[in-house]
Design a protein around this motif. Structure first.
Motif, PDB file in Angstrom:
ATOM      1  N   LYS A 197      18.261 -15.573  39.806  1.00 63.65           N
ATOM      2  CA  LYS A 197      18.969 -16.812  40.145  1.00 63.65           C
ATOM      3  C   LYS A 197      18.907 -17.836  39.023  1.00 63.65           C
ATOM      4  CE  LYS A 197      19.637 -19.670  44.268  1.00 63.65           C
ATOM      5  NZ  LYS A 197      19.160 -19.925  45.659  1.00 63.65           N
ATOM      6  N   GLY A 198      18.027 -17.601  38.063  1.00 57.66           N
ATOM      7  CA  GLY A 198      17.847 -18.533  36.958  1.00 57.66           C
ATOM      8  C   GLY A 198      16.372 -18.701  36.665  1.00 57.66           C
ATOM      9  N   TYR A 199      16.069 -19.493  35.645  1.00 60.48           N
ATOM     10  CA  TYR A 199      14.681 -19.765  35.290  1.00 60.48           C
ATOM     11  C   TYR A 199      14.176 -20.999  36.029  1.00 60.48           C
ATOM     12  CZ  TYR A 199      15.336 -16.378  31.540  1.00 60.48           C
ATOM     13  OH  TYR A 199      15.585 -15.227  30.831  1.00 60.48           O
ATOM     14  N   TRP A 200      13.015 -20.867  36.610  1.00 57.35           N
ATOM     15  CA  TRP A 200      12.399 -21.919  37.419  1.00 57.35           C
ATOM     16  C   TRP A 200      12.266 -23.212  36.612  1.00 57.35           C
ATOM     17  CZ3 TRP A 200      11.095 -23.399  42.128  1.00 57.35           C
ATOM     18  CH2 TRP A 200      10.048 -24.310  42.326  1.00 57.35           C
ATOM     19  N   PRO A 256      16.910 -25.296  33.749  1.00 58.20           N
ATOM     20  CA  PRO A 256      18.358 -25.054  33.780  1.00 58.20           C
ATOM     21  C   PRO A 256      18.962 -24.901  32.393  1.00 58.20           C
ATOM     22  CG  PRO A 256      17.844 -27.350  34.322  1.00 58.20           C
ATOM     23  CD  PRO A 256      16.548 -26.600  34.331  1.00 58.20           C
ATOM     24  N   GLU A 257      18.359 -25.538  31.388  1.00 62.99           N
ATOM     25  CA  GLU A 257      18.896 -25.425  30.031  1.00 62.99           C
ATOM     26  C   GLU A 257      18.786 -23.989  29.518  1.00 62.99           C
ATOM     27  OE1 GLU A 257      16.511 -27.553  30.901  1.00 62.99           O
ATOM     28  OE2 GLU A 257      17.574 -29.484  30.955  1.00 62.99           O
ATOM     29  N   LYS A 258      17.619 -23.384  29.728  1.00 61.43           N
ATOM     30  CA  LYS A 258      17.428 -22.006  29.287  1.00 61.43           C
ATOM     31  C   LYS A 258      18.286 -21.051  30.103  1.00 61.43           C
ATOM     32  CE  LYS A 258      15.499 -18.983  26.622  1.00 61.43           C
ATOM     33  NZ  LYS A 258      15.854 -18.965  25.181  1.00 61.43           N
ATOM     34  N   THR A 259      18.442 -21.336  31.392  1.00 63.77           N
ATOM     35  CA  THR A 259      19.309 -20.512  32.235  1.00 63.77           C
ATOM     36  C   THR A 259      20.736 -20.526  31.699  1.00 63.77           C
ATOM     37  OG1 THR A 259      17.948 -20.986  34.184  1.00 63.77           O
ATOM     38  CG2 THR A 259      20.176 -20.156  34.580  1.00 63.77           C
ATOM     39  N   ALA A 260      21.233 -21.723  31.391  1.00 56.98           N
ATOM     40  CA  ALA A 260      22.600 -21.850  30.879  1.00 56.98           C
ATOM     41  C   ALA A 260      22.756 -21.159  29.529  1.00 56.98           C
ATOM     42  CB  ALA A 260      22.960 -23.333  30.749  1.00 56.98           C
ATOM     43  N   GLU A 261      21.707 -21.185  28.738  1.00 57.63           N
ATOM     44  CA  GLU A 261      21.736 -20.561  27.417  1.00 57.63           C
ATOM     45  C   GLU A 261      21.845 -19.040  27.510  1.00 57.63           C
ATOM     46  OE1 GLU A 261      18.599 -20.017  23.702  1.00 57.63           O
ATOM     47  OE2 GLU A 261      18.518 -21.852  24.914  1.00 57.63           O
ATOM     48  N   GLU A 262      21.214 -18.456  28.535  1.00 58.04           N
ATOM     49  CA  GLU A 262      21.173 -17.003  28.655  1.00 58.04           C
ATOM     50  C   GLU A 262      22.288 -16.425  29.526  1.00 58.04           C
ATOM     51  OE1 GLU A 262      19.246 -15.309  26.833  1.00 58.04           O
ATOM     52  OE2 GLU A 262      17.927 -16.901  26.136  1.00 58.04           O
ATOM     53  N   ARG A 279      26.399 -16.206  30.691  1.00 54.42           N
ATOM     54  CA  ARG A 279      27.782 -16.470  30.300  1.00 54.42           C
ATOM     55  C   ARG A 279      28.568 -16.997  31.498  1.00 54.42           C
ATOM     56  NH1 ARG A 279      29.268 -15.088  25.338  1.00 54.42           N
ATOM     57  NH2 ARG A 279      28.070 -13.529  24.160  1.00 54.42           N
ATOM     58  N   SER A 280      29.666 -17.614  31.226  1.00 57.29           N
ATOM     59  CA  SER A 280      30.466 -18.242  32.282  1.00 57.29           C
ATOM     60  C   SER A 280      31.036 -17.231  33.273  1.00 57.29           C
ATOM     61  CB  SER A 280      31.614 -19.058  31.669  1.00 57.29           C
ATOM     62  OG  SER A 280      32.445 -18.224  30.870  1.00 57.29           O
ATOM     63  N   ASP A 281      31.169 -15.966  32.852  1.00 56.09           N
ATOM     64  CA  ASP A 281      31.705 -14.939  33.754  1.00 56.09           C
ATOM     65  C   ASP A 281      30.606 -14.176  34.483  1.00 56.09           C
ATOM     66  OD1 ASP A 281      30.729 -13.583  31.580  1.00 56.09           O
ATOM     67  OD2 ASP A 281      32.542 -12.426  31.168  1.00 56.09           O
ATOM     68  N   GLY A 282      29.386 -14.710  34.468  1.00 56.56           N
ATOM     69  CA  GLY A 282      28.307 -14.134  35.269  1.00 56.56           C
ATOM     70  C   GLY A 282      27.445 -13.105  34.577  1.00 56.56           C
ATOM     71  N   TYR A 283      27.684 -12.830  33.301  1.00 57.05           N
ATOM     72  CA  TYR A 283      26.872 -11.852  32.575  1.00 57.05           C
ATOM     73  C   TYR A 283      25.620 -12.508  31.994  1.00 57.05           C
ATOM     74  CZ  TYR A 283      30.188  -7.961  32.669  1.00 57.05           C
ATOM     75  OH  TYR A 283      30.994  -6.923  33.061  1.00 57.05           O
ATOM     76  N   PHE A 284      24.516 -11.763  32.032  1.00 56.77           N
ATOM     77  CA  PHE A 284      23.240 -12.199  31.463  1.00 56.77           C
ATOM     78  C   PHE A 284      23.030 -11.547  30.103  1.00 56.77           C
ATOM     79  CE2 PHE A 284      18.671 -11.152  30.914  1.00 56.77           C
ATOM     80  CZ  PHE A 284      18.182 -12.442  30.732  1.00 56.77           C
ATOM     81  N   LYS A 285      22.612 -12.338  29.141  1.00 59.12           N
ATOM     82  CA  LYS A 285      22.337 -11.828  27.796  1.00 59.12           C
ATOM     83  C   LYS A 285      20.918 -11.251  27.776  1.00 59.12           C
ATOM     84  CE  LYS A 285      24.901 -15.818  26.014  1.00 59.12           C
ATOM     85  NZ  LYS A 285      24.769 -17.045  25.180  1.00 59.12           N
ATOM     86  N   THR A 286      20.807  -9.945  27.670  1.00 56.75           N
ATOM     87  CA  THR A 286      19.495  -9.301  27.778  1.00 56.75           C
ATOM     88  C   THR A 286      18.633  -9.477  26.536  1.00 56.75           C
ATOM     89  OG1 THR A 286      20.201  -7.166  26.879  1.00 56.75           O
ATOM     90  CG2 THR A 286      20.521  -7.526  29.251  1.00 56.75           C
ATOM     91  N   GLY A 287      19.272  -9.687  25.378  1.00 59.91           N
ATOM     92  CA  GLY A 287      18.512  -9.734  24.134  1.00 59.91           C
ATOM     93  C   GLY A 287      18.268  -8.366  23.541  1.00 59.91           C
ATOM     94  N   ASP A 288      18.713  -7.304  24.227  1.00 62.33           N
ATOM     95  CA  ASP A 288      18.554  -5.946  23.720  1.00 62.33           C
ATOM     96  C   ASP A 288      19.828  -5.498  23.017  1.00 62.33           C
ATOM     97  OD1 ASP A 288      15.948  -5.508  24.652  1.00 62.33           O
ATOM     98  OD2 ASP A 288      16.690  -5.016  26.657  1.00 62.33           O
ATOM     99  N   LEU A 289      19.661  -4.585  22.091  1.00 59.70           N
ATOM    100  CA  LEU A 289      20.788  -3.992  21.389  1.00 59.70           C
ATOM    101  C   LEU A 289      20.971  -2.563  21.877  1.00 59.70           C
ATOM    102  CD1 LEU A 289      19.995  -5.161  17.744  1.00 59.70           C
ATOM    103  CD2 LEU A 289      21.504  -6.256  19.411  1.00 59.70           C
ATOM    104  N   GLY A 290      22.219  -2.150  22.053  1.00 57.76           N
ATOM    105  CA  GLY A 290      22.447  -0.809  22.551  1.00 57.76           C
ATOM    106  C   GLY A 290      23.851  -0.324  22.287  1.00 57.76           C
ATOM    107  N   LYS A 291      24.138   0.882  22.801  1.00 60.23           N
ATOM    108  CA  LYS A 291      25.459   1.476  22.640  1.00 60.23           C
ATOM    109  C   LYS A 291      25.715   2.437  23.800  1.00 60.23           C
ATOM    110  CE  LYS A 291      23.749   5.295  19.797  1.00 60.23           C
ATOM    111  NZ  LYS A 291      23.857   6.023  18.514  1.00 60.23           N
TER     112      LYS A 291
END
Length: 514
Positions: A370-373, A376-382, A384-396
């Motif tokens: 639901k976000g970071y306790w 809210p700033e860190k939640t918004a940073e991680e 995206r507006s379309d509901g995707y979370f940036k995992t910080g991992d790289l993949g293919k």
């Protein structure tokens, strides 16, 4: 949907209750060499715990922080929180005093539960941050929490009837800024994760999970234990990872979940053989990458293929290798039903549709946090507006939509299944007298996967040795965060912008533990 939970809403607390009503004697937990608990037993005891939480003034939405050892009663405390809608905040038992102070101040719990032997030290922390109720709970069920809770009646609480979108747990996950963030996990996310895993891995009430994972971590609590509840299955519940004990218990298990370090230690044990794994139908690895050599050795030894899966605290389950179909070695599998995974360009953030094109992994789905306790700033940073979370991992993705993790956009280290962010360790080292600068990296390790290693520049007057630095860090950080080695250097490699080149350091020292 599994037999044991048919017709029950997506509420993990009700899975237990529904089975306890129709089949109270069905086994749920067995402690090696100790007690056994049926679904009826666990419903009764967790109900008493819920009643006691309510008596202590804990209400829906209040936090209950617990820094306790793994035990059946500790698991039932988590269930009690689900019963009344309280938010469970499990804390690693390896955290230092300074770390506990931060978590208590940040989570602001209505109750704090600790192990009896640390009661005096924790009392000072509880008083400092005005925690209303402090109780103790030991590994064998002793302590002030049990002494009071067991006197309550299991029906003396008001069951939670709120929305499934409400927060069920807060799990603290390290951050690149050096401060941990509290990921808010909802009740619906827990339900989705457990039901999906129960389905895709074909759990049945006849399954027996050998539960060897810690329960302050999402892997042990949400991936393992919750899936057992969703299936109406049972588990052999070990209080710690003891290889000799695991060897004795494996013949009775149909499912085993572990981190790569656990599989490596099993393979090294002289008593590990195909015979003791005859009943094992499913072996799962997560929380860290597993080496190809380990996968091959386990399959050759047992005939069972380890299925890798992928998830984060913020997302719970994301992908998994299928039980039916092809398990692709080196891949973390296919996106589970209901979860969207995309690869985006590292520089532009645009979605990549190319096969085998490496980019940043982003995730969207019902298991998302639901976000970071209180952040809210860190939640918004991680997010995206379309509901995707940036995992910080790289993949293919390959041509068949199997996901491969190839690295981490952030410099997180995974050691023995635990996440360590270098910045937190670097801050602790750099604050020491006589230290000019440090760079913390993960290096390949045959047992832990990666070993936390510190490259340090000390000033000329410094008398600090490797042992001195590690000794200081052990008082400030959890043991698993402490470097296994300190390497002293005169300078650190940097790029034109002055940024330390950690890739260069990893290449330079990559064989240090070989």
């Amino acid at each position: 949907m599994n037999i044991g939970t048919s017709g029950v809403k997506d509420n993990p607390a009700l899975w237990l209750e529904s089975i306890a009503e129709i089949d109270p004697d069905r086994p749920l937990m067995r402690i090696p060499g100790g007690k056994s608990y049926s679904y009826g037993d666990v419903a009764d005891i967790s109900g008493r715990f819920a009643a006691y939480l309510s008596r202590c003034g804990v209400c829906a939405g209040d936090r209950v922080a617990a820094q306790i050892n793994k035990s059946p009663e500790g698991f039932m405390l988590y269930l009690a929180c689900l019963h009344i809608g309280a938010i469970y905040v499990p804390l690693n038992t390896a955290y230092s005093k300074a770390e506990i102070e931060y978590f208590i101040q940040d989570s602001d719990p209505s109750m704090l539960v600790c192990v009896p032997e640390s009661l005096n030290e924790i009392t000072a922390i509880a008083n400092k941050f005005n925690v209303p109720v402090l109780r103790s709970l030991g590994v064998d069920g002793e302590g002030t929490f049990i002494e009071n809770a067991i006197k309550c009646r299991p029906a003396d609480f008001i069951p939670f009837t709120g929305k499934t979108s409400e927060v069920a747990a807060i799990l603290y996950t390290s951050g690149t800024t050096g401060r941990s963030k509290g990921a808010m996990i909802t009740r619906s996310a827990l339900a989705h994760c457990a039901r999906i895993l129960s389905d895709i891995w074909h759990f049945t009430p006849g399954d027996i999970l050998l539960h060897v994972l810690p329960v302050f971590h999402g892997h042990g609590l949400f991936i393992a234990a919750n899936t057992v509840l969703a299936a109406g299955a049972q588990m052999i519940f070990t209080k710690r990872f003891d290889v000799d004990e695991i060897i004795r218990c494996l013949p009775d298990a149909t499912v085993f979940m572990g981190v790569p370090t656990m599989y490596m230690r099993l393979l090294k044990h002289p008593g590990f053989s195909k015979n003791i794994c005859d009943n094992l139908r499913l072996a799962v690895s997560g929380s860290a990458p597993i080496m190809r050599e380990t996968l091959d050795a386990f399959r050759e030894k047992t005939g069972c293929t380890i299925l890798e899966r992928y998830g984060l605290t913020e997302t719970l389950i994301v992908t998994a290798n299928p039980y039916d179909g092809t398990a692709v070695q080196g891949s973390v599998g296919l996106p589970v039903p209901g979860v969207d995974v995309r690869i985006v360009d590292i520089e532009t953030g645009q979605e990549l549709n190319n096969v085998n094109k490496i980019g940043k992994i982003e995730v969207r789905g019902p298991g998302l946090f639901k976000g970071y306790w209180k952040n809210p700033e860190k939640t918004a940073e991680e997010m995206r507006s379309d509901g995707y979370f940036k995992t910080g991992d790289l993949g293919k993705f390959d041509a068949n939509d199997y996901l491969f993790i190839v690295g981490r956009d952030k410099d997180m280290i995974i050691t023995g299944g635990y996440n360590v962010y270098p910045k937190e360790v670097e801050i602790a080292i750099d604050n020491m007298e006589g230290i000019e600068e440090s760079a913390v990296i993960g290096l390949p390790h045959p047992d832990f996967g990666e070993a936390v290693t510190a490259i340090v520049i000390a000033n000329r007057e410094s008398q600090s040795s490797e042992a001195d630095i590690i000794a200081v860090l052990k008082d400030r950080l959890a043991k698993y965060k402490c470097p296994k080695k300190i390497i002293f250097v005169d300078s650190l490699p940097r790029n034109a912008m002055g940024k330390i080149q950690k890739n260069t350091l990893r290449q330079q020292y990559e064989t240090r533990y070989q």
